[in-house]
Design a protein around this motif. Structure first.
Motif, PDB file in Angstrom:
ATOM      1  N   GLY A  74       1.079  -1.330  -0.038  1.00  0.00           N
ATOM      2  CA  GLY A  74      -0.004  -0.221   0.132  1.00  0.00           C
ATOM      3  C   GLY A  74       0.647   1.353   0.145  1.00  0.00           C
ATOM      4  O   GLY A  74       0.294   2.319  -0.051  1.00  0.00           O
ATOM      5  N   TYR A  75       2.097   1.136   0.018  1.00  0.00           N
ATOM      6  CA  TYR A  75       2.716   2.291   0.182  1.00  0.00           C
ATOM      7  C   TYR A  75       4.223   2.325  -0.777  1.00  0.00           C
ATOM      8  O   TYR A  75       4.455   1.102  -1.410  1.00  0.00           O
ATOM      9  CB  TYR A  75       3.540   2.493   1.605  1.00  0.00           C
ATOM     10  N   GLN A  76       4.430   3.478  -1.246  1.00  0.00           N
ATOM     11  CA  GLN A  76       5.600   3.398  -2.256  1.00  0.00           C
ATOM     12  C   GLN A  76       6.574   4.515  -1.991  1.00  0.00           C
ATOM     13  O   GLN A  76       6.584   5.502  -1.122  1.00  0.00           O
ATOM     14  CB  GLN A  76       5.186   3.855  -3.885  1.00  0.00           C
ATOM     15  N   GLY A  77       7.966   4.500  -2.705  1.00  0.00           N
ATOM     16  CA  GLY A  77       8.813   5.683  -2.518  1.00  0.00           C
ATOM     17  C   GLY A  77       9.814   5.020  -1.784  1.00  0.00           C
ATOM     18  O   GLY A  77       9.822   4.159  -1.119  1.00  0.00           O
ATOM     19  N   LEU A  98      11.171   6.292   0.974  1.00  0.00           N
ATOM     20  CA  LEU A  98      10.794   6.454   2.363  1.00  0.00           C
ATOM     21  C   LEU A  98       9.587   5.607   2.836  1.00  0.00           C
ATOM     22  O   LEU A  98       8.960   5.697   3.953  1.00  0.00           O
ATOM     23  CB  LEU A  98      10.864   7.701   3.028  1.00  0.00           C
ATOM     24  N   CYS A  99       8.866   4.925   1.648  1.00  0.00           N
ATOM     25  CA  CYS A  99       7.459   4.351   1.797  1.00  0.00           C
ATOM     26  C   CYS A  99       6.677   5.263   2.706  1.00  0.00           C
ATOM     27  O   CYS A  99       5.811   4.750   3.571  1.00  0.00           O
ATOM     28  CB  CYS A  99       7.707   3.045   2.588  1.00  0.00           C
ATOM     29  N   LYS A 100       6.634   6.593   2.303  1.00  0.00           N
ATOM     30  CA  LYS A 100       5.490   7.430   3.017  1.00  0.00           C
ATOM     31  C   LYS A 100       4.289   7.792   2.181  1.00  0.00           C
ATOM     32  O   LYS A 100       3.615   8.347   2.641  1.00  0.00           O
ATOM     33  CB  LYS A 100       6.168   8.694   3.661  1.00  0.00           C
ATOM     34  N   THR A 101       4.378   7.179   0.919  1.00  0.00           N
ATOM     35  CA  THR A 101       3.294   7.650   0.117  1.00  0.00           C
ATOM     36  C   THR A 101       2.448   6.553  -0.331  1.00  0.00           C
ATOM     37  O   THR A 101       2.711   5.405  -0.755  1.00  0.00           O
ATOM     38  CB  THR A 101       4.029   8.228  -1.249  1.00  0.00           C
ATOM     39  N   SER A 102       1.107   6.694  -0.011  1.00  0.00           N
ATOM     40  CA  SER A 102       0.116   5.768  -0.313  1.00  0.00           C
ATOM     41  C   SER A 102       0.181   5.583  -1.708  1.00  0.00           C
ATOM     42  O   SER A 102       0.495   6.330  -2.693  1.00  0.00           O
ATOM     43  CB  SER A 102      -1.193   6.386   0.028  1.00  0.00           C
ATOM     44  N   GLU A 128       4.844  -2.446  -3.353  1.00  0.00           N
ATOM     45  CA  GLU A 128       5.462  -1.333  -4.429  1.00  0.00           C
ATOM     46  C   GLU A 128       4.190  -0.669  -5.196  1.00  0.00           C
ATOM     47  O   GLU A 128       4.609  -0.289  -6.238  1.00  0.00           O
ATOM     48  CB  GLU A 128       6.309  -1.953  -5.327  1.00  0.00           C
ATOM     49  N   CYS A 129       2.923  -1.069  -4.780  1.00  0.00           N
ATOM     50  CA  CYS A 129       1.803  -0.182  -5.434  1.00  0.00           C
ATOM     51  C   CYS A 129       1.761  -1.124  -6.877  1.00  0.00           C
ATOM     52  O   CYS A 129       1.525  -0.261  -8.100  1.00  0.00           O
ATOM     53  CB  CYS A 129       1.988   1.024  -5.767  1.00  0.00           C
TER      54      CYS A 129
END
Length: 677
Positions: free
Chosen positions: A242-245, A247-251, A260-261
């Protein structure tokens, strides 16, 4: 133009500066005198900002020196030919007179005889030493620190602070990698820690879930929080679903979810209600799909939103979106909506199959053709299409043909195909007569059988006398006779007749007579009682089989059959007694000394020793000169207590002889006489 002891013009002396010439008046060569000492002559041309130069000057500096000539004596010499040595080595001496014109770097005082004071060096001792570890070891000429630098400084003069990341004496120690630089004197982390580290000496990583400067930032939705980089917060093993980027802070964006969406939301009724972590459709699925993520098509037999509606049972499945019977009817049904059963006598897909031989055709199941009330005579199976197997007949083939029939009519059970081997008659119920068997009872039983099996001719009832085996082809073995060879011949017969057991082949050893029941006559034994018993102690105890004397032998004989005479030295029944030791052998019947006495003995029974003074065979020899004649051994004449004087030897019958001793060169005769009469 400057003269300097270094490459820095500002540390030298300005000898000449042009303030008169122009570009048109400057000569090609001109002399100038610089009455100073130095190592470097520096030619310098400049253009300063904000300064207005005379007409004809170029706006940029461009120097082209074809030749620079500097004249003077080499160091430490002066005079017209530079042949005189300067009187003071620490001075710059005058090139013409040799007088001291100033001190060389590192020296001071009259005639430059004193080194610079402690802590100073260089020209006129004006420069202060750097941070030497020991100021006494600061070299007075060039300021070099001979024993190294204090903590925090480096370089030959120890005047340069430690560069970033190094500390200690001569800056040879490296700061801890986790420090943001360090104190250049003692290496402590005075300036704080590098991102990702904390603690007094920056040896501790940020607490779990935090990172960055002063560990003040929070990790994002890492797949493994232990794999969040303490330095920059990067999720090293990726993001949680459910998160990406980095830092994994973007839904995840609309319509995407998961690791990895990378996964697309399925057939959600509303895509904005697709959960970005696991793809769940919060408001349900579009028509034709089911499951938490609405990715699964409706299973066979269901349709509509969330596949909540059931297809008509008579449909072969249905359209998963609207429930129409697009794929046809289930077996046994027909019509537009599949509501009509197959016509009478048909069943299955499209009602295209024909019912079998049902007992009642109205009871043929329209779906699979099963005959619900059973099969007509001659058929079996769920569909009543299979004929009765061999040996069965009637409705559902439930009845078994008569065992004596070769199969039967599958409809009524009659023996249309004839009888099985061993039977005859219209209904095949009569067995073959005694002595016959097989198909139509046309084969004859084996002569050695006592009758036979009416079906296969095997000798089930046993064999005729003298025969045995499954088919009665084997004659009785030696020692047996009668039907099936079950009787044993008489033990005294040498075999017997296989049919009636008579002793046709003669008797075993020790027996005689017609039926071999009589033992041999007294005193005889063996085959045909033709051998004579030996010297048995009791002739009636002579074995009629092998002649063994069962109670032993008469006197003078031994052995099993008592035909061997006693050996020398033995006598009596079975030769069990030993002759008297003084006898030379003895009579084998009664043990008397018939054969004379051993040496040294005499008399009828050889019990008397030889008379005094005699010995040997028949006491015929005379004793020698024994010292005691009574101690002359009666057997061999040995004098047990020695000889009389003058005699020697075991029998004391020998005189000693004279002994002669010879010597070389000289003859010596010694004669000793013993007992000369």
């Amino acid at each position: 133009m400057y003269v300097s002891n270094t490459t820095d013009r500002l540390q030298g002396t300005l000898c000449y500066k042009d303030a008169n010439f122009t570009a048109l008046t400057i000569p090609a060569v001109f002399p100038t005198i610089c009455p100073v000492h130095g190592q470097y002559v520096i030619y310098y041309n400049e253009r300063r900002q904000g300064v207005i130069y005379p007409r004809g000057y170029s706006t940029s500096v461009g120097s082209s020196l074809c030749e620079v000539e500097v004249y003077g004596c080499p160091g430490e010499f002066y005079g017209p030919y530079c042949s005189n040595a300067c009187p003071n080595t620490n001075c710059y001496c005058h090139l013409e007179t040799g007088t001291c014109q100033g001190c060389k770097p590192g020296y001071q005082g009259y005639l430059c005889k004193l080194a610079c004071d402690r802590g100073y060096y260089g020209a006129e001792c004006q420069q202060e030493c750097g941070h030497c570890r020991d100021l006494n070891q600061c070299f007075h000429t060039n300021g070099s620190c001979l024993t190294g630098c204090e903590a925090g400084y480096h370089g030959s003069k120890c005047d340069a602070p430690c560069p970033y990341g190094l500390f200690g004496p001569d800056c040879v120690d490296r700061c801890n990698d986790t420090c943001d630089g360090c104190n250049r004197f003692n290496g402590s982390c005075d300036s704080g820690c590098n991102p990702g580290w904390q603690g007094y000496d920056c040896q501790e990583v940020c607490d779990k879930g935090s990172f960055g400067d002063n560990c003040s930032e929070t990790c994002g939705h890492c797949r493994d929080i232990d794999k969040c980089s303490n330095i920059n917060g990067t999720c090293l093993t990726g993001c949680s679903a459910g998160y990406q980027g980095d830092l994994c802070k973007t839904s995840c964006g609309r319509g995407l979810y998961g690791a990895e969406c990378q996964q697309e939301c399925a057939h959600c009724r509303d895509l904005t209600q697709c959960v970005h972590t696991n793809g769940s459709c919060l408001t349900g699925c579009e028509a034709g799909y089911q499951g938490e993520t609405c990715a699964a098509p409706c299973p066979h037999g269901f349709f509509g939103p969330d596949c909540a509606d059931r297809c008509n049972d008579s449909c072969d499945g249905c359209n998963r979106f609207n429930g129409f019977c697009d794929y046809g009817c289930n077996p046994g049904w027909q019509g537009y909506e599949c509501q009509d059963a197959c016509d009478k006598g048909s069943f299955g897909d499209n009602c295209s199959e024909t019912c079998g031989h049902c007992r009642d055709v109205d009871e043929c199941f329209n779906i699979n053709g099963t005959c619900l009330t059973g099969c007509a005579a001659g058929y079996q199976g769920d569909f009543c299409t299979t004929s009765c197997p061999y040996g069965f007949f009637g409705p559902d083939c439930a009845y078994r043909c008569n065992d004596s029939c070769d199969g039967c009519n599958r409809f009524n059970g009659s023996c249309d195909s004839g009888c099985n081997p061993g039977w005859k008659g219209y209904e095949c119920r009569e067995a073959c007569p005694y002595g016959f068997f097989g198909l139509d009872c046309g084969e004859r039983c084996n002569d050695t059988c006592d009758g036979c099996n009416n079906i296969n001719g095997s000798c089930d009832s046993g064999c005729n006398p003298g025969w045995q085996g499954y088919d009665c082809h084997n004659a009785c073995p030696y020692g047996f006779f009668g039907p099936d060879c079950v009787h044993e011949c008489t033990d005294t017969c040498d075999g017997c007749n296989i049919f009636n057991g008579s002793c046709d082949s003669g008797c075993n050893p020790g027996w005689q007579g017609y039926d071999c029941r009589d033992a041999c006559d007294k005193g005889s034994f063996g085959d045909n009682c033709s051998e004579t018993c030996g010297h048995c102690r009791d002739v009636e105890k002579c074995s009629n089989n092998n002649g063994t004397c069962l109670t032993g032998c008469a006197a003078g004989y031994h052995g099993d059959v008592c035909k061997t005479s006693c050996t020398h030295g033995f006598f009596g029944p079975d030769c069990a007694y030993k002759c008297n030791d003084t006898c030379d052998g003895c009579n084998r019947f009664n043990g008397s000394c018939n054969s004379a006495c051993n040496p040294g003995w005499q008399g009828l029974e050889c019990q008397a020793a030889c008379d005094e003074g005699s010995f040997g065979d028949n006491c015929s020899e005379t004793c020698g000169h024994c010292s005691d004649v009574e101690n002359c051994l009666n057997i061999n004449g040995t004098c047990l207590t020695g000889c009389d004087a003058g005699y020697q030897g075991g029998l004391c019958k020998t005189h000693p002889k004279a002994r002669i001793i010879c010597r070389c060169k000289t003859w010596i005769t010694v004669i000793r006489l013993f007992g000369v009469h």
